[in-house]
Every structure is written in structure tokens, then in C-alpha cells.
Design an enzyme around this catalytic site. Structure first.
Site, PDB file in Angstrom:
ATOM      1  N   ASP A 169       0.793  -1.228   0.000  1.00  0.00           N
ATOM      2  CA  ASP A 169       0.000   0.000   0.000  1.00  0.00           C
ATOM      3  C   ASP A 169       0.823   1.276   0.000  1.00  0.00           C
ATOM      4  OD1 ASP A 169       1.108  -0.124   2.522  1.00  0.00           O
ATOM      5  OD2 ASP A 169      -0.711  -0.890   3.465  1.00  0.00           O
ATOM      6  N   GLU A 189      -0.465  -9.083  -1.145  1.00  0.00           N
ATOM      7  CA  GLU A 189      -0.953  -8.526   0.135  1.00  0.00           C
ATOM      8  C   GLU A 189      -2.164  -7.621  -0.125  1.00  0.00           C
ATOM      9  OE1 GLU A 189       0.944  -5.554   2.974  1.00  0.00           O
ATOM     10  OE2 GLU A 189       1.726  -7.405   3.796  1.00  0.00           O
ATOM     11  N   GLU A 225      -1.929   4.976   3.447  1.00  0.00           N
ATOM     12  CA  GLU A 225      -1.914   3.588   2.969  1.00  0.00           C
ATOM     13  C   GLU A 225      -3.300   2.990   2.759  1.00  0.00           C
ATOM     14  OE1 GLU A 225      -0.080   4.766   5.484  1.00  0.00           O
ATOM     15  OE2 GLU A 225       2.006   4.496   4.872  1.00  0.00           O
ATOM     16  N   HIS A 283       7.334   4.543  12.877  1.00  0.00           N
ATOM     17  CA  HIS A 283       7.546   5.417  11.721  1.00  0.00           C
ATOM     18  C   HIS A 283       6.288   6.033  11.126  1.00  0.00           C
ATOM     19  CE1 HIS A 283       6.400   1.756   9.511  1.00  0.00           C
ATOM     20  NE2 HIS A 283       6.087   2.549   8.516  1.00  0.00           N
ATOM     21  N   ARG A 334       3.298   7.961   9.515  1.00  0.00           N
ATOM     22  CA  ARG A 334       3.088   9.381   9.251  1.00  0.00           C
ATOM     23  C   ARG A 334       2.031   9.992  10.154  1.00  0.00           C
ATOM     24  NH1 ARG A 334       4.562  11.850   4.027  1.00  0.00           N
ATOM     25  NH2 ARG A 334       6.024  10.402   3.092  1.00  0.00           N
ATOM     26  N   HIS A 376      14.084   4.461  11.894  1.00  0.00           N
ATOM     27  CA  HIS A 376      13.720   4.741  10.504  1.00  0.00           C
ATOM     28  C   HIS A 376      14.471   5.981  10.037  1.00  0.00           C
ATOM     29  CE1 HIS A 376      11.088   5.630   7.074  1.00  0.00           C
ATOM     30  NE2 HIS A 376      10.541   4.424   7.222  1.00  0.00           N
TER      31      HIS A 376
HETATM   32  C1  UD1 Z   1       6.881   4.578   3.449  1.00  0.00           C
HETATM   33  C2  UD1 Z   1       5.464   4.168   3.072  1.00  0.00           C
HETATM   34  C3  UD1 Z   1       4.821   3.402   4.226  1.00  0.00           C
HETATM   35  C4  UD1 Z   1       5.699   2.247   4.681  1.00  0.00           C
HETATM   36  C5  UD1 Z   1       7.098   2.761   4.980  1.00  0.00           C
HETATM   37  C6  UD1 Z   1       8.003   1.601   5.296  1.00  0.00           C
HETATM   38  C7  UD1 Z   1       4.233   5.720   1.637  1.00  0.00           C
HETATM   39  C8  UD1 Z   1       3.417   6.945   1.577  1.00  0.00           C
HETATM   40  N1  UD1 Z   1       4.671   5.348   2.859  1.00  0.00           N
HETATM   41  O1  UD1 Z   1       6.792   5.513   4.516  1.00  0.00           O
HETATM   42  O2  UD1 Z   1       3.582   2.891   3.804  1.00  0.00           O
HETATM   43  O3  UD1 Z   1       5.136   1.698   5.847  1.00  0.00           O
HETATM   44  O4  UD1 Z   1       7.621   3.445   3.831  1.00  0.00           O
HETATM   45  O5  UD1 Z   1       9.153   2.018   5.954  1.00  0.00           O
HETATM   46  O6  UD1 Z   1       4.500   5.110   0.636  1.00  0.00           O
HETATM   47  N2  UD1 Z   1      14.257   8.479   3.971  1.00  0.00           N
HETATM   48  C9  UD1 Z   1      15.638   8.431   3.827  1.00  0.00           C
HETATM   49  N3  UD1 Z   1      16.228   7.235   3.464  1.00  0.00           N
HETATM   50  C10 UD1 Z   1      15.521   6.113   3.265  1.00  0.00           C
HETATM   51  C11 UD1 Z   1      14.121   6.157   3.435  1.00  0.00           C
HETATM   52  C12 UD1 Z   1      13.505   7.342   3.767  1.00  0.00           C
HETATM   53  O7  UD1 Z   1      16.305   9.434   3.995  1.00  0.00           O
HETATM   54  O8  UD1 Z   1      16.108   5.070   2.952  1.00  0.00           O
HETATM   55  C13 UD1 Z   1      13.612   9.751   4.354  1.00  0.00           C
HETATM   56  C14 UD1 Z   1      13.479  10.781   3.206  1.00  0.00           C
HETATM   57  O9  UD1 Z   1      13.674  12.056   3.722  1.00  0.00           O
HETATM   58  C15 UD1 Z   1      12.009  10.600   2.775  1.00  0.00           C
HETATM   59  C16 UD1 Z   1      11.357  10.318   4.124  1.00  0.00           C
HETATM   60  O10 UD1 Z   1      12.280   9.488   4.809  1.00  0.00           O
HETATM   61  O11 UD1 Z   1      11.509  11.748   2.127  1.00  0.00           O
HETATM   62  C17 UD1 Z   1      10.016   9.646   4.078  1.00  0.00           C
HETATM   63  O12 UD1 Z   1      10.044   8.524   3.214  1.00  0.00           O
HETATM   64  P1  UD1 Z   1       8.688   8.029   2.488  1.00  0.00           P
HETATM   65  O13 UD1 Z   1       9.006   6.843   1.654  1.00  0.00           O
HETATM   66  O14 UD1 Z   1       8.004   9.173   1.850  1.00  0.00           O
HETATM   67  O15 UD1 Z   1       7.745   7.604   3.673  1.00  0.00           O
HETATM   68  P2  UD1 Z   1       7.919   6.573   4.848  1.00  0.00           P
HETATM   69  O16 UD1 Z   1       7.473   7.261   6.083  1.00  0.00           O
HETATM   70  O17 UD1 Z   1       9.256   5.940   4.796  1.00  0.00           O
HETATM   71  N1  UDP Z   2      13.000  -4.296   9.260  1.00  0.00           N
HETATM   72  C1  UDP Z   2      14.349  -4.473   8.989  1.00  0.00           C
HETATM   73  N2  UDP Z   2      15.251  -3.682   9.638  1.00  0.00           N
HETATM   74  C2  UDP Z   2      14.876  -2.746  10.549  1.00  0.00           C
HETATM   75  C3  UDP Z   2      13.502  -2.578  10.814  1.00  0.00           C
HETATM   76  C4  UDP Z   2      12.579  -3.366  10.145  1.00  0.00           C
HETATM   77  O1  UDP Z   2      14.716  -5.324   8.188  1.00  0.00           O
HETATM   78  O2  UDP Z   2      15.744  -2.059  11.112  1.00  0.00           O
HETATM   79  C5  UDP Z   2      12.014  -5.101   8.519  1.00  0.00           C
HETATM   80  C6  UDP Z   2      11.012  -5.869   9.341  1.00  0.00           C
HETATM   81  O3  UDP Z   2      11.488  -7.162   9.655  1.00  0.00           O
HETATM   82  C7  UDP Z   2       9.780  -5.918   8.455  1.00  0.00           C
HETATM   83  C8  UDP Z   2       9.913  -4.673   7.611  1.00  0.00           C
HETATM   84  O4  UDP Z   2      11.244  -4.197   7.765  1.00  0.00           O
HETATM   85  O5  UDP Z   2       9.810  -7.025   7.578  1.00  0.00           O
HETATM   86  C9  UDP Z   2       8.924  -3.641   8.041  1.00  0.00           C
HETATM   87  O6  UDP Z   2       9.208  -2.417   7.442  1.00  0.00           O
HETATM   88  P1  UDP Z   2       8.555  -1.067   7.949  1.00  0.00           P
HETATM   89  O7  UDP Z   2       8.202  -1.178   9.387  1.00  0.00           O
HETATM   90  O8  UDP Z   2       9.482   0.018   7.533  1.00  0.00           O
HETATM   91  O9  UDP Z   2       7.252  -0.944   7.039  1.00  0.00           O
HETATM   92  P2  UDP Z   2       5.743  -1.461   7.172  1.00  0.00           P
HETATM   93  O10 UDP Z   2       5.774  -2.931   7.316  1.00  0.00           O
HETATM   94  O11 UDP Z   2       5.119  -0.763   8.330  1.00  0.00           O
HETATM   95  O12 UDP Z   2       5.127  -1.014   5.896  1.00  0.00           O
END
Ligand code: UD1
Ligand code: UDP
Length: 397
Positions: free
Chosen positions: A104, A126, A140, A211, A213, A243
Site C-alpha cells: 500500500d 498482500e 496507505e 515510523h 506518518r 527509521h
Molecule cells: C513509506 C510508506 C509506508 C511504509 C514505509 C516503510 C508511503 C506513503 N509510505 O513511509 O507505507 O510503511 O515506507 O518504511 O508510501 N528516507 C531516507 N532514506 C531512506 C528512506 C527514507 O532518507 O532510505 C527519508 C526521506 O527524507 C524521505 C522520508 O524518509 O523523504 C520519508 O520517506 P517516504 O518513503 O516518503 O515515507 P515513509 O514514512 O518511509
Molecule cells: N525491518 C528491517 N530492519 C529494521 C527494521 C525493520 O529489516 O531495522 C524489517 C522488518 O522485519 C519488516 C519490515 O522491515 O519485515 C517492516 O518495514 P517497515 O516497518 O518500515 O514498514 P511497514 O511494514 O510498516 O510497511
């Protein structure tokens, strides 16, 4: 679905951009890479950068196309625009037989939309998770409902997820209950046994991830305060792989830095994260994937959210939805740490998310619908990997 080209493998484009998508599509990519029936084309969007990069080894398929859409603190509208532009171009250039998206995220939504615009069928892994609240989790819940309107194959992890889809009018013939591929991957990685747990002491081990939002800002700061008070007990070793999102760091670091019983670390690779999860006593999380993994390993999970699209774990007794209020979080955690009966009840509740063979079902269904011959045994290939055949020793032989 008619066969594509006689004898040609089905060209399946897997679109992934965030950490959980890589983890949950990895077994599908591995299975397709082993099968003569499929030609997996992996497209990474770079919605996550570091956190995606550290998962790519799990795929065992080289990345075909790599977009680079991440920008620091990017707005959802900008992210969406960049993604649809890059994915549209990629889908037009490759014209795969199908596009596979997972979950999602914004990557998943735009991957589906890009395929839909080119009349390419979509498989949704999923599918059918719902909280029933359109803006929670945000964005999501809306993303997955929209993908559900476009997909041709809906691979639901549980009977309840499948029922959501049929209630929304998706034809039964397009809904398949498979289990969740996260379990396939977790069992595969743990069988290898190469992970290193980050816990070091004999104290009570509490693993935390946050993490979402909808909690960022004051709510998450207050949740951080609750974690600090829990660690103040002195009998707890807390590990929090943080995160990369700056909004998460802004909220949590001021509360948690410098506490002797709290170790805040950079995001862990999946192999070490799985080992850390396997060696903890208690999980506090707002993560979707970890709600599925914790019950698989018999780890009680407190879900620090006001809604969950995974009520199966709560109903089974393996997880508790405790909300985001500091007092509720503390009370629930303290109960589990101090009451061995309550702890044992949760730890032994079991896992409702699958048997580790979700990938087999997904790939076999796709093979059948593309008219591919799965062979005299009916099985497409040994799909998920067997014990001892983990990430370090995987072979395509
Ligand atoms: C995203 C997904 C969420 C998922 C999560 C898993 C959307 C809207 N959200 O949320 O559903 O649960 O990923 O973790 O798709 N950033 C970094 N390095 C990284 C990753 C992120 O710097 O490797 C920072 C960046 O500033 C980025 C911000 O995190 O702009 C947010 O990342 P984003 O993918 O927009 O949303 P998540 O909160 O990570
Ligand atoms: N995970 C990981 N390293 C970490 C934290 C989480 O490999 O430091 C894995 C965890 O086992 C799970 C996935 O990341 O499979 C979950 O990701 P996240 O919580 O970012 O996203 P969500 O599942 O909420 O979309």
C-alpha cells in the site's frame, strides 16, 4: 488469460521502492528467477534510498531499472508525480506481460496506475487489508483500496482480507488466499542462521520500531517519552533501529538519546533484524510487517497505533492494539513484563499470517493463468528455498 507467446517466459515486472516491498516481494523474485516459466524484471523506484538498498541482496535478481525519486522530506504529491512519471516511462519501454505490486505504498499505487494506463494486468500481493478508516493509516488505506480497484489478481494473505475484497465487489475468481510472503522470507532467512542479534544483556529485551506518518510530530514525541519511562525501570534493554525519515528522527531522538538502557541504531539489514526479533522478549511497533513477523516467532507485539489492518493477530491473542497514548503504552508493556501468565498467553497464541508457502501459491496461480505448463508434478519449481538454503547460499542450480 490467454498464454502469452508460445514457449516464451512470462515477463513479470516487480515494482518496489520501500524496505517492506523488497522484503515481501523478494521470495516472488527468487521463485520466478528459478523458474523457466518467468522472466522477472525488477524495477526499483528509490522511494527509499538506504533502507531499500540494504534489502536488495534478498532478491537474487539484478535490478533491471532503477529510478531515483527520493528527496529529503518529500511531499506526497511530489513523490507521486515523480513516481508516475518514471514508472509510466518504464512500463511503456518494457511492456511486460504483467506488473506485480505489493502492499500500500505510494510506489505500489503508482506502479499499478502506470500499468493500468498501458492496459497491462496487475497482480496485487498482500491485497485486501483494511482498517475501514480511509485516512488511517495515512495514506496507505486509500492506496490499497485504489490498487484493489485496478488489479486483476488479488493475492490476499488471510481469509479475512479475501472477504474484504469480495465484499467490495471483486469477483471471487480474481481473489486468492495465499498467506503473506513475509513469512516465506522470514523462515528462509532464519533457516540460514547467519543473523546477529543486537541485544547484549540478560535484561528484559524490548525491540521498538516507529515510523507512521499519522503519528509524526507531538504524538510520536509523547510515545518516545513513554519508551524512556519504560527504560527507566532499569531492568529493560531497549533496541530501536531508527527509521531514516527525518520526521521520525526529529520526534524520537530528543526523547531517547543518551539513556543508558536504550540503544538507538541505524536501520538493520533483514538478516540481523530477524535475528534481533528472534532474540527479543517483547515488541513495541507501529510497523505492518513486524505485526506479522512477531507472532510467527512467538514474540508478543504491542501495536502502537489506533487502528490495525491486521486484526487477525489481535484476535488470535498474539498482538494487542494499545493506541498511541503514553499511559496505555506503558501499562500494556509493564503488564507483559511483570505478568508471566499474560506474557505466555500472547507468546503461544500462534501466527495467523501463513505457512511459509504464499509464494508458491502466487507463482503457481500466475503460471496457470498465463497458460504456462507447470510440469507433470504440478509444482512450478522449488519456490521458496529450503532450510540451509538461505540468503548466503542460495543457488539457482
Ligand atoms: C513509506 C510508506 C509506508 C511504509 C514505509 C516503510 C508511503 C506513503 N509510505 O513511509 O507505507 O510503511 O515506507 O518504511 O508510501 N528516507 C531516507 N532514506 C531512506 C528512506 C527514507 O532518507 O532510505 C527519508 C526521506 O527524507 C524521505 C522520508 O524518509 O523523504 C520519508 O520517506 P517516504 O518513503 O516518503 O515515507 P515513509 O514514512 O518511509
Ligand atoms: N525491518 C528491517 N530492519 C529494521 C527494521 C525493520 O529489516 O531495522 C524489517 C522488518 O522485519 C519488516 C519490515 O522491515 O519485515 C517492516 O518495514 P517497515 O516497518 O518500515 O514498514 P511497514 O511494514 O510498516 O510497511
Amino acid at each position: 488469460m490467454s498464454p502469452n507467446i508460445i514457449g516464451a517466459p512470462v515477463r513479470a515486472m516487480l515494482v518496489l521502492g520501500t524496505r517492506p516491498e523488497a522484503i515481501k516481494l523478494a521470495p516472488v523474485a527468487r521463485a520466478m528467477a528459478r523458474s523457466p516459466l518467468f522472466d522477472p524484471i525488477v524495477v526499483t523506484t528509490g522511494q527509499h534510498r538506504e533502507m531499500l538498498q540494504q534489502m536488495l541482496d534478498l532478491l537474487h535478481v539484478p535490478v533491471h531499472t532503477q529510478l531515483d525519486v527520493m528527496r529529503d522530506r518529500q511531499q506526497l504529491s511530489t513523490l507521486t508525480a515523480r513516481l508516475i512519471d518514471g514508472l509510466g516511462e518504464t512500463v511503456r519501454a518494457e511492456r511486460p506481460d504483467l506488473v506485480i505490486v505489493q502492499g500500500d505504498t505510494t510506489t505500489a499505487l503508482t506502479g499499478a496506475l502506470a500499468a493500468f494506463y498501458e492496459h497491462i494486468p496487475i497482480a496485487h500481493v498482500e491485497a485486501g487489508l483494511r482498517t475501514g478508516v480511509l485516512d488511517n493509516p495515512f495514506p496507505e488505506e486509500a492506496n490499497r483500496r485504489l490498487i484493489g480497484r485496478m488489479a486483476r489478481w488479488h493475492f490476499a494473505p488471510t481469509p479475512r482480507a479475501a472477504a474484504h475484497l469480495t465484499a467490495e465487489g471483486v469477483p471471487d475468481a480474481e481473489v486468492f488466499t495465499t498467506g503473506n510472503t513475509v513469512i516465506d522470507n522470514l523462515l528462509w532467512v532464519l533457516a540460514e542462521g547467519t543473523g546477529r542479534s543486537l541485544f547484549e544483556s540478560e535484561l528484559r529485551r524490548v525491540l521498538v520500531t516507529l515510523h507512521r506518518r499519522e503519528n509524526q510530530g507531538a504524538t510520536m514525541r509523547a510515545m518516545g517519552g513513554a519508551l524512556r519511562r519504560l527504560a527507566d525501570r532499569g531492568d529493560v534493554e531497549m533496541v530501536l533501529p531508527l527509521h531514516k525519515s527525518p520526521a521520525v528522527r526529529d520526534a524520537l531522538l530528543p526523547e531517547l538519546t543518551g539513556h543508558p538502557n536504550i540503544r538507538v541504531v541505524e536501520p538493520l539489514g533483514y538478516v540481523d533484524f530477524s535475528a534481533t526479533l528472534a532474540s527479543c522478549d517483547l515488541v513495541l511497533t507501529d510497523s505492518g510487517g513486524i505485526q506479522e513477523e512477531a507472532p510467527t516467532l512467538g514474540k508478543p507485539a504491542l501495536v502502537l497505533r489506533t487502528t490495525t489492518e491486521r486484526p487477525e493477530a489481535v484476535e488470535a491473542g498474539a498482538a494487542r492494539l494499545v493506541g498511541t497514548e503514553p499511559e496505555s503504552i506503558l501499562e500494556a508493556a509493564i503488564t507483559l513484563l511483570d505478568d508471566p501468565v499474560a506474557y505466555e498467553r500472547m507468546a503461544t497464541a500462534g501466527n495467523p499470517f501463513g505457512d511459509g508457502r504464499a509464494t508458491d501459491r502466487i507463482v503457481a496461480q500466475l503460471a496457470e493463468d498465463f497458460g504456462a505448463d507447470a510440469g507433470p508434478e504440478g509444482a512450478v519449481v522449488p519456490l521458496v528455498g529450503t532450510p540451509g538454503e538461505g540468503p548466503g547460499s542460495y543457488s539457482t542450480a
